[in-house]
Design a protein around this motif. Sequence first.
Motif, PDB file in Angstrom:
ATOM      1  N   ILE A 145       0.865  -1.171   0.000  1.00 21.72           N
ATOM      2  CA  ILE A 145       0.000   0.000   0.000  1.00 21.72           C
ATOM      3  C   ILE A 145       0.902   1.221   0.000  1.00 21.72           C
ATOM      4  CG2 ILE A 145      -1.790   1.285   1.218  1.00 21.72           C
ATOM      5  CD1 ILE A 145      -1.283  -2.373   1.962  1.00 21.72           C
ATOM      6  N   ILE A 146       0.871   1.973  -1.103  1.00 14.99           N
ATOM      7  CA  ILE A 146       1.742   3.139  -1.203  1.00 14.99           C
ATOM      8  C   ILE A 146       0.984   4.392  -0.793  1.00 14.99           C
ATOM      9  CG2 ILE A 146       3.257   2.129  -2.943  1.00 14.99           C
ATOM     10  CD1 ILE A 146       1.796   3.698  -5.083  1.00 14.99           C
ATOM     11  N   GLY A 147       1.726   5.390  -0.313  1.00 17.12           N
ATOM     12  CA  GLY A 147       1.133   6.637   0.110  1.00 17.12           C
ATOM     13  C   GLY A 147       0.575   7.425  -1.061  1.00 17.12           C
ATOM     14  N   SER A 148      -0.316   8.328  -0.782  1.00 15.78           N
ATOM     15  CA  SER A 148      -1.027   9.076  -1.801  1.00 15.78           C
ATOM     16  C   SER A 148      -0.101   9.794  -2.774  1.00 15.78           C
ATOM     17  CB  SER A 148      -1.956  10.098  -1.139  1.00 15.78           C
ATOM     18  OG  SER A 148      -2.686  10.829  -2.094  1.00 15.78           O
ATOM     19  N   VAL A 172      -5.481   6.961   0.305  1.00  9.99           N
ATOM     20  CA  VAL A 172      -5.779   8.387   0.215  1.00  9.99           C
ATOM     21  C   VAL A 172      -4.881   9.225   1.110  1.00  9.99           C
ATOM     22  CG1 VAL A 172      -8.177   8.050  -0.458  1.00  9.99           C
ATOM     23  CG2 VAL A 172      -7.583   8.187   1.979  1.00  9.99           C
ATOM     24  N   SER A 173      -4.219   8.604   2.076  1.00  8.75           N
ATOM     25  CA  SER A 173      -3.363   9.342   3.003  1.00  8.75           C
ATOM     26  C   SER A 173      -1.926   9.364   2.507  1.00  8.75           C
ATOM     27  CB  SER A 173      -3.423   8.699   4.394  1.00  8.75           C
ATOM     28  OG  SER A 173      -2.951   7.364   4.339  1.00  8.75           O
ATOM     29  N   GLY A 174      -1.147  10.297   3.031  1.00 10.41           N
ATOM     30  CA  GLY A 174       0.255  10.383   2.682  1.00 10.41           C
ATOM     31  C   GLY A 174       1.080   9.355   3.429  1.00 10.41           C
ATOM     32  N   GLY A 175       2.400   9.595   3.497  1.00 14.55           N
ATOM     33  CA  GLY A 175       3.280   8.665   4.195  1.00 14.55           C
ATOM     34  C   GLY A 175       3.906   7.650   3.259  1.00 14.55           C
ATOM     35  N   GLY A 176       4.556   6.661   3.871  1.00 16.25           N
ATOM     36  CA  GLY A 176       5.344   5.701   3.126  1.00 16.25           C
ATOM     37  C   GLY A 176       4.617   4.407   2.802  1.00 16.25           C
ATOM     38  N   ALA A 177       5.336   3.536   2.078  1.00 16.38           N
ATOM     39  CA  ALA A 177       4.770   2.266   1.641  1.00 16.38           C
ATOM     40  C   ALA A 177       4.681   1.270   2.786  1.00 16.38           C
ATOM     41  CB  ALA A 177       5.614   1.685   0.513  1.00 16.38           C
ATOM     42  N   MET A 178       3.629   0.448   2.749  1.00 17.08           N
ATOM     43  CA  MET A 178       3.437  -0.618   3.728  1.00 17.08           C
ATOM     44  C   MET A 178       3.388  -1.954   2.993  1.00 17.08           C
ATOM     45  SD  MET A 178       0.461   0.959   6.191  1.00 17.08           S
ATOM     46  CE  MET A 178      -0.792   0.581   4.955  1.00 17.08           C
TER      47      MET A 178
END
Length: 354
Positions: A145-148, A172-178
Amino acid sequence: MHGEYKVPGGKLVVVDLDVEGGALRDVRVAGDFFLEPDEAILAIDTALEGAPANTGTADLTARIDAALPASTVMFGLTSEGIAVAVRRALAHATEWSDYDWQLIHEQPQSPALHMALDEVITAEVAAGRRPPTLRVWEWDSPAVIIGSFQSLRNEVDAEAAARHGVSVVRRVSGGGAMFVEPGNTITYSLSVPDALVSGLSFADSYAYLDDWVLEALGDMGIKAWYQPLNDIATEVGKIAGAAQKRVVGHDGGPGAVLHHVTMSYDIDADKMLDVLRIGREKMSDKGTKSAKKRVDPLRRQTGLPRGVVINNMIESFRTRHGLTTGTVSQDEQERAEELVRTKFGTAEWTARVP
């Protein structure tokens, strides 16, 4: 006006005050913190008395610090925490106990559907059609799941992902990949009215919304803390990462906040590193030579089955804030499935930042 703020890793600060002529009056600071000497509490109240009601957190903190006796000792309390409680009082912020919280914990869903459910449920909370909701996710397949705002090709090795049967979705949110796999991660979302974090900075809202899970981990013998901006860590490494999205209310009305967290229960570090492109530059600010050491699984730290960890977390939330069991409504499900077809399941959305 009444404001409360739980200092991260500390105690509850409560502030009651009035505003007259644009200034703070009858300020009363209280809480379950520890403070010496006794007269320090009066010094705090006096420092805040008469302050302009539009005074920011930093300036309120400075007023408090300047007024404290030189011998002051605070435990579970900070000057900034008091200032935040003041701002929350002025903003008419709500508290956890003001709401009837609902739990959603259902059967495994596809990664794209989870992205869609987050958007739909948070929009429903913003519209007042759904109570604040804790949703615990179950995954039906492995995914990244990558950030927006992340670049798809910079974050994911497409060939490795295909080889391992790992799908890629964009949230839809920012941040880093999970990197997630069924049974190996614990993911949850909080969809809350924005009034709950009113008066908090963006960074403070992360700590505030993560506080319950830190206490839940503590109940299981794990000493964890919030690590700015969006990590939860222990002495042996990071165990979780959070991300947020603010949802604007209809016609400028009250909005909502989506706060979701993925925790590593038993991560396959080799597979993760094969699929994710974790560059040297990204690792350089983490103070570690190996990406494998960045994330430390909860399975090793707790010794508990994943289901037990999840149940303990849910019961911890229920004990602190109350929680009734609910479901995704048929309308919410249909809207989420439509979003999968038109947005989250499409190549256009996933590769919107190539």
